[in-house]
Write an enzyme that holds these catalytic residues in place. Structure first.
Site, mmCIF file in Angstrom:
data_model
loop_
_atom_site.group_PDB
_atom_site.id
_atom_site.type_symbol
_atom_site.label_atom_id
_atom_site.label_comp_id
_atom_site.label_asym_id
_atom_site.label_seq_id
_atom_site.Cartn_x
_atom_site.Cartn_y
_atom_site.Cartn_z
ATOM 1 C CD1 TRP A 44 -16.508 12.242 14.848
ATOM 2 C CD2 TRP A 44 -14.442 12.991 13.900
ATOM 3 N NE1 TRP A 44 -15.571 11.827 15.571
ATOM 4 C CE2 TRP A 44 -14.481 12.285 14.834
ATOM 5 C CE3 TRP A 44 -13.622 13.675 13.207
ATOM 6 C CZ2 TRP A 44 -13.024 11.989 15.415
ATOM 7 C CZ3 TRP A 44 -12.216 13.465 13.406
ATOM 8 C CH2 TRP A 44 -11.967 12.548 14.803
ATOM 9 C CB THR B 181 -0.972 -0.042 1.200
ATOM 10 O OG1 THR B 181 -0.036 0.173 2.393
ATOM 11 C CG2 THR B 181 -1.938 -1.119 1.506
ATOM 12 C CD GLU C 211 -4.580 -2.428 3.133
ATOM 13 O OE1 GLU C 211 -5.245 -1.958 2.113
ATOM 14 O OE2 GLU C 211 -3.932 -1.727 3.692
ATOM 15 C CE LYS D 176 -13.311 14.552 17.976
ATOM 16 N NZ LYS D 176 -12.936 13.773 18.853
HETATM 17 P P1 ADP Z 1 -3.873 4.251 -0.702
HETATM 18 O O1 ADP Z 1 -4.906 5.126 -1.139
HETATM 19 O O2 ADP Z 1 -3.589 4.314 0.595
HETATM 20 O O3 ADP Z 1 -2.801 3.982 -1.803
HETATM 21 P P2 ADP Z 1 -5.679 1.835 -1.559
HETATM 22 O O4 ADP Z 1 -5.433 2.332 -2.944
HETATM 23 O O5 ADP Z 1 -5.590 0.651 -1.124
HETATM 24 O O6 ADP Z 1 -4.401 2.683 -0.667
HETATM 25 O O7 ADP Z 1 -6.835 2.721 -1.024
HETATM 26 C C1 ADP Z 1 -7.652 2.167 -0.311
HETATM 27 C C2 ADP Z 1 -8.585 3.489 0.173
HETATM 28 O O8 ADP Z 1 -9.079 4.186 -0.683
HETATM 29 C C3 ADP Z 1 -9.608 2.884 1.219
HETATM 30 O O9 ADP Z 1 -9.444 2.820 2.502
HETATM 31 C C4 ADP Z 1 -10.759 4.329 1.052
HETATM 32 O O10 ADP Z 1 -10.223 5.451 2.035
HETATM 33 C C5 ADP Z 1 -10.265 4.923 -0.288
HETATM 34 N N1 ADP Z 1 -11.375 4.481 -1.241
HETATM 35 C C6 ADP Z 1 -11.529 3.271 -2.126
HETATM 36 N N2 ADP Z 1 -12.547 3.269 -2.913
HETATM 37 C C7 ADP Z 1 -13.628 4.313 -2.310
HETATM 38 C C8 ADP Z 1 -14.590 4.803 -2.752
HETATM 39 N N3 ADP Z 1 -15.625 4.276 -3.619
HETATM 40 N N4 ADP Z 1 -15.055 5.845 -1.969
HETATM 41 C C9 ADP Z 1 -14.265 6.524 -1.087
HETATM 42 N N5 ADP Z 1 -13.105 6.147 -0.727
HETATM 43 C C10 ADP Z 1 -12.649 4.893 -1.285
#
Ligand code: ADP
Length: 538
Positions: free
Chosen positions: A441, A183, A325, A436
């Site tokens: 929130w 990630t 994940e 916050k």
């Molecule tokens: P990173 O963004 O940390 O590189 P990932 O690509 O695994 O890692 O991203 C996962 C994150 O992306 C999720 O935990 C969430 O916050 C965000 N995310 C994914 N899909 C959506 C969605 N449809 N709406 C809002 N947030 C999303």
């Protein structure tokens, strides 16, 4: 009494073999800087078997990590299968990461070899001496004139393949590692997720299902989401599993090039993060195409963007939610039959949600500290947690203090969500992006959606800025469309009827561009540090 069905392991080579045996004539196209390269699943299968032979010749160990540093291409698809189908572990490196992160990741995963596109070789080669376990660098010539170093570690992909013998694929342990992906690590070191053969096959079945991306034999599937980011959202497995033709953008990731490729190759399914589709919109609008579904996710999909696609391209964006994940696809925005006659406004609201968990994934929202379940009333929010055969139970050799699972075996997502009475998920924010204010929130996602519904606004990212009285207050960072002029007050006036009064941003900052992360999402971390000392009234 035991079930009396055959116990056949769920391994990645079953996907490979299906495409090889039943879809050999189906085309695969890659758009390289040097021109389009056309092949078929039959040729791909033959080359993938020979690539297995190459890995043997290179002496890659039985469970050795096979790094890739490459765009989406047919060659990358060969690696996607040759590594796991010979018992090795595919490790996709993100070409947009900082050098220190790349070194950290390659060393942490102990990559033995890296397969690299010539167009990105200059990003990798200077680091090679810091990658202590890498013994070979195999260059895939995708065009351009980047110099290829004269070094005994450097080998040519096509030369190796031409000399190699095809191998049989005989993996049998469905719980063995098939691939891994780190990630982006918005906090701390990047974290490695290790996918098993079994999780890959089950995730593939979910992705091909209609509630997922619904990829089938009639499709021409084009993953814009990179193969180095969360498995290209499963599309690189789902297409061969269903016999869909494939189109790869290669290094040609510019909006115009993507739009032209979609149209010229008759793409029916594509997927990527919202910023990609934001960029491609003017190049797709009003043109004749064959698209039937556009998957979008990775960050909140603005309602205004989805509606702009519906109006100007003829189909809205299908929103999915997931994480590296979770393989990554875990939920998708379904509009069940009862929505057929709903008005467009209501449908658009519905599509702005992360949707229902795909069959196989369980989801809950809980108080992150007490793990107390929150009601499914669409009002209460809590940490979204998931459980299922394609959700990670732990990271690969995690740093001290990093915990992915709860004591009762659910995976923490770090996302804050509400669920309606059917468990349809509405992502409110990432925990770290919430604002916050006075102990309450504020959802940055909701504010961004409201701001982006203003016709002059191209992009909006809302961040928290420190405030002496309220602790934190929202700051709206807004990018206007070309040629538009709007005042901050006009933006505030526009959103006043849409959000609670105390949510109204402290100020509106007009910026040229929202900084993006290595996978094209808004980088709020960068905005927060840029505006850390923002002057506020108390
Ligand atoms: P990173 O963004 O940390 O590189 P990932 O690509 O695994 O890692 O991203 C996962 C994150 O992306 C999720 O935990 C969430 O916050 C965000 N995310 C994914 N899909 C959506 C969605 N449809 N709406 C809002 N947030 C999303």
């Amino acid at each position: 009494m035991r079930g009396l069905m055959q116990d056949v392991p769920l391994t990645v080579d079953t996907i490979f073999r299906h495409a090889e045996q039943h879809h050999g004539d189906v085309p695969i196209v890659t758009n390289n800087p040097s021109g389009k390269v056309r092949t078929t699943y039959a040729e791909w299968a033959d080359r993938t078997r020979r690539l297995g032979g190459v890995l043997d010749t290179l002496g890659v160990s039985a469970e050795g990590r096979v790094g890739t540093f490459a765009w989406n291409s047919a060659r990358h698809l060969e690696l996607y299968f040759a590594a796991p189908c010979t018992g090795r572990v595919l490790h996709t490196l993100n070409v947009r990461l900082f050098p220190e992160q790349l070194t950290y990741i390659a060393n942490h995963a102990e990559d033995e070899v890296v397969f690299v596109d010539r167009t990105v070789l200059p990003l990798l080669w200077p680091l090679i001496d810091t990658m202590t376990t890498v013994r070979h660098v195999v260059v895939m010539d995708d065009g351009g004139d980047n110099e290829v170093p004269d070094d005994p570690r450097v080998l040519d992909y096509e030369t190796l393949l031409a000399d190699a013998q095809p191998v049989e694929f005989t993996t049998t342990d469905e719980n063995a590692a098939a691939s891994m992906c780190y990630t982006s690590g918005t906090t701390g070191n990047p974290k490695g997720v290790v996918y098993s053969h079994r999780s890959t096959v089950l995730h593939t079945m979910a992705v091909v299902s209609p509630n997922g991306f619904g990829i089938g034999v009639e499709d021409v599937a084009m993953p814009i989401v990179p193969m180095f980011h969360a498995n290209a959202w499963g599309i690189a497995h789902a297409a061969p599993a269903s016999g869909a033709a494939m189109v790869f953008p290669g290094a040609m990731m510019q909006p115009q090039a993507l739009a032209d490729l979609i149209i010229d190759e008759g793409v029916t399914f594509t997927a990527g993060v919202p910023t990609i589709f934001q960029g491609a919109l003017p190049h797709l609008a009003g043109r004749t195409h064959r698209l039937r579904k556009i998957g979008c996710g990775g960050s909140a999909v603005p309602k205004a963007l989805s509606e702009a696609y519906r109006e100007q391209v003829g189909l809205p964006l299908y929103q999915a939610w997931g994480m590296t994940e979770t393989h990554p696809v875990a939920s998708g925005g379904t509009l069940s039959a009862r929505w057929a006659d709903a008005d467009e406004g209501a449908k658009a609201e519905r599509r702005a949600r992360a949707g229902l968990p795909l069959f196989g994934v369980l989801a809950r929202i809980v108080d992150a500290d007490t793990l107390e379940e929150q009601p499914w009333d669409d009002k209460a929010t809590g940490e979204l947690q998931v459980r299922g055969p394609w959700c990670a139970q732990d990271y690969y050799r995690p740093d001290a203090g990093v915990e992915l699972a709860t004591p009762d075996g659910w995976m923490k997502t770090g996302d804050v969500a509400a669920m309606d009475e059917n468990g349809n998920i509405r992502i409110a924010d990432r925990t770290k992006d919430l604002i916050k204010s006075g102990g309450e929130w504020i959802s940055s996602v909701d504010l961004e959606n409201a701001i982006m519904s203003h016709p002059a606004v191209k992009e909006a990212a809302v961040i928290a800025i420190p405030h002496p009285k309220w602790d934190e207050r929202p700051l709206a960072c807004v990018v206007l469309r070309e040629g538009e002029t709007v005042t901050g007050q006009e933006i505030i006036d526009h959103i006043t009827p849409l959000v609670a009064k105390w949510w109204l941003p402290e100020a509106v900052e007009f910026i040229d561009e929202v900084p993006k992360t290595s996978v094209g999402k808004f980088s709020k971390k960068d905005l927060r540090s840029r505006f850390a000392d923002y002057p506020v009234n108390d």
